[in-house]
Enzyme design. Structure first.
Site, short mmCIF file in Angstrom:
data_model
loop_
_atom_site.label_atom_id
_atom_site.label_comp_id
_atom_site.label_asym_id
_atom_site.label_seq_id
_atom_site.Cartn_x
_atom_site.Cartn_y
_atom_site.Cartn_z
N ASP A 6 32.68 45.20 49.37
CA ASP A 6 32.92 43.94 50.09
C ASP A 6 32.55 42.78 49.17
O ASP A 6 31.68 41.97 49.48
CB ASP A 6 32.10 43.92 51.38
N PHE A 7 33.23 42.71 48.01
CA PHE A 7 32.97 41.65 47.05
C PHE A 7 33.68 40.38 47.52
O PHE A 7 34.89 40.37 47.71
CB PHE A 7 33.49 42.03 45.67
N GLU A 8 32.93 39.32 47.69
CA GLU A 8 33.47 38.06 48.17
C GLU A 8 33.10 36.93 47.21
O GLU A 8 32.48 37.16 46.17
CB GLU A 8 32.95 37.77 49.58
N GLY A 9 33.48 35.71 47.59
CA GLY A 9 33.09 34.53 46.80
C GLY A 9 33.60 34.59 45.38
O GLY A 9 34.79 34.70 45.12
#
Length: 616
Positions: A401-404
């Site tokens: 869940d890699f975000e930003g």
């Protein structure tokens, strides 16, 4: 990134000035008896073949005639020009014409050797014909014709562009359409095709469901990356220096069901409900003990494992802190998570869920857990630390869940099939290592945001001329490289801006239409950054779940149970679809994902009850 846009007052001044230029007046000198249309693919029936476009794509609606037209969307620093260079005769008269829709749309010719000309319209809500004429110079043998919009003024369309005049020396004619197209082999993920040779053809272009997917020099090819148990329509064209032929008659082939699940364990239910459990923090939804998670949830993602620093790769899973320990129950009271169970009880709950057929994963990242594997040392630390978490708690796998700003693309990284950016390459390597270590039962899921996936249809990385957000489409190389190991992709269809779908219209959150359009892109595939020669292949329907917020409290983009049902009806039954036309029907769609189990419980289980009511 904000860029200066020409103000409307300047456009008004431009209008007055341009209307005074005689060359903009559409002239109607009759063409000579031997004149011909020397433009290639002016109706865009063969996609963008023959044209060079900065931000264009071929669409099937709206069209002026035939089956296709051009649609292009200007940006703050790009007028979305499409052009082609045509061979002409010196000192000859030519008539350029075409049909356009939109605001501030131009049609013109440059390099004429005399006076370069253009025609334009300030506003064309429906198809409007533009035209102009020019005479070539005494030494002119090449002319560039073009169409474009104006900076930041919205999408425009163009169709049936012609350049009528004497054909240039050696222009020749496009070849005839190929005949005899047939399917020669079918697997669960590919279709082999062959056709008869065409005299004068130097290559052939293959089309799948109307989109160009491959170019070959021979008379056979295999189209791969297809979904199992899915019908596809194929056509082929012949190509030479003069242009591309009309498309052949279509052939339909249905891929087989297949025997495996690729990246997923065979014991996942046919339709699965995926949810995130707040395991390392608490918020307004309150803390939920793992043992109290209802049986509706098939995949439980423990949120979150986070890095010790952004670039360390060292991931830690720290359970939500309680206060003091109760002597009677062993649970902790007070603190951020009152009632949090002991580590022993948490492990016991994991085993109980697994015994009941559920999968329990560690989810890495989240909104606050930025992870950038910039070095091989960070990559190796990621593998080691994630393995430790999985082994310590006895988990089934990993959710990414890699975000930003975790993933972005370097300026020279333009091919999603062959990435070069370290944070992308190292993540792919780390995930492959983990998959190899734990074997076929390892569950690997991903939860990217739409900006990193579907937005890649329009934009990829910084773009050919720079200036775009380098995160555009940055998840695509990771998904593509891991597609044979990937159990589930559940894109977050929430907290998203408007995204262009395969109908080349923008879709916004808040209804079934958005979820249908976004999921259709994953199951159909799409040309990355509008390039028909660089297509992201479709995922299998059993690899795809739709991400939605569980309630209005959980995030922007909440939809009611009736809209959830509409979404599932359209994608699995091609019923109740509304305005968006999907490119297939996928009864094997895996299911739904939500943020979060806690917020669903807070909303009295509305989301999980909707899922259970639909799939039983």
């Amino acid at each position: 990134m904000d860029r200066a846009r020409r103000p409307r007052s300047v456009l008004a001044a431009l209008t007055a000035a341009l209307l005074a230029v005689p060359a903009l007046t559409a002239l109607s000198s009759p063409a000579g008896a031997a004149d011909a249309d020397v433009a290639v693919n002016g109706g865009f029936e063969s996609g963008l073949t023959g044209w060079t476009c900065t931000a264009g794509t071929a669409v099937d609606s709206p069209v002026h005639s035939g089956r296709s037209a051009l649609q292009a969307t200007p940006a703050g620093s790009d007028n979305a020009q499409c052009s082609q260079t045509v061979t002409v005769q010196p000192d000859a008269q030519y008539t350029l014409s075409g049909y356009v829709r939109g605001s501030y749309v131009y049609l013109g010719a440059s390099g004429t050797g005399t006076t370069d000309v253009s025609a334009w319209t300030q506003s064309a809500p429906d198809w409007q014909k533009l035209g102009t004429t020019f005479r070539t110079g005494p030494a002119t043998t090449k002319v560039t014709i073009y169409t474009h919009g104006w900076y930041g003024t919205g999408a425009y369309q163009a169709d049936d562009i012609t350049l009528v005049g004497p054909g240039g020396s050696g222009t020749g004619q496009p070849p005839a359409a190929p005949a005899g197209l047939k399917a020669t082999s079918v697997t669960s993920s590919s279709v082999g095709l062959s056709w008869s040779a065409v005299t004068g053809a130097t290559s052939y272009a293959l089309y799948r469901d109307g989109s160009r997917v491959q170019s070959v020099t021979g008379t056979s090819a295999t189209v791969s990356g297809l979904a199992a148990s899915t019908a596809y329509s194929f056509q082929v064209t012949a190509v030479n220096a003069a242009g591309e032929s009309a498309k052949s008659a279509a052939v339909t082939a249905t891929t087989s069901a297949g025997t495996g699940t690729g990246g997923g364990p065979s014991d996942l239910p046919a339709h699965a409900l995926v949810g995130y459990l707040h395991a390392s923090f608490a918020n307004g939804a309150g803390y939920t003990r793992l043992a109290d998670v209802p049986d509706s949830w098939d995949v439980i993602d423990l949120a979150f494992g986070e890095p010790t620093s952004v670039a360390s790769g060292d991931i830690r899973f720290n359970r939500c802190p309680g206060g003091g320990t109760s002597r009677s129950s062993g649970a902790e009271s007070g603190g951020e998570c009152p009632g949090v169970e002991s580590d022993a009880d948490f492990k016991a709950a994991i085993k109980a869920k697994q015994a009941a057929g559920k999968k329990v994963l560690i989810s890495i990242g989240g909104q606050n857990g930025q992870v950038q594997l910039t070095t091989t040392a960070a990559r190796d630390a990621f593998v080691t630390s994630v393995s430790k978490i999985i082994d310590t708690w006895g988990l089934d796998g990993l959710d990414v869940d890699f975000e930003g700003h975790s993933l972005s693309l370097n300026a020279n990284d333009t091919d999603f099939k062959n990435p070069t950016t370290p944070v992308v390459v190292n993540l792919i390597s780390a995930l492959k290592t983990l998959k190899a270590k734990y074997g076929t039962k390892f569950v690997l899921t991903m939860a990217p945001e739409t900006f990193f996936v579907q937005n890649g249809y329009q934009f990829y990385g910084t773009g050919k001329w720079g200036g775009q957000d380098p995160r555009c489409g940055a998840y695509l190389p990771v998904i593509h490289a891991l597609r044979d190991d990937l159990t589930l992709l559940h894109v977050q269809d929430y907290n998203s801006g408007p995204i262009m779908g395969l109908d080349n219209q923008y879709h916004s959150m808040g209804g079934a239409d958005f979820h249908i359009a976004m999921t259709d892109m994953l199951l159909t595939g799409f040309p990355v950054a509008g390039d028909p020669n660089n297509v992201f292949p479709p995922l299998r329907p059993d690899q795809v779940a739709i991400g939605m917020p569980a309630s209005t409290n959980a995030g922007n983009g909440y939809v009611s149970p009736s809209e959830v049902t509409k979404t599932l009806d359209c994608l699995t039954k091609k019923a109740n679809c509304g305005s968006y036309a999907t490119h297939g029907t996928w009864p094997a769609l895996r299911g739904l994902m939500t943020w979060s189990i806690n917020w669903d419980r807070f909303a009295n289980g509305e989301f999980s009850k909707t899922f259970d009511g639909y799939f039983g």
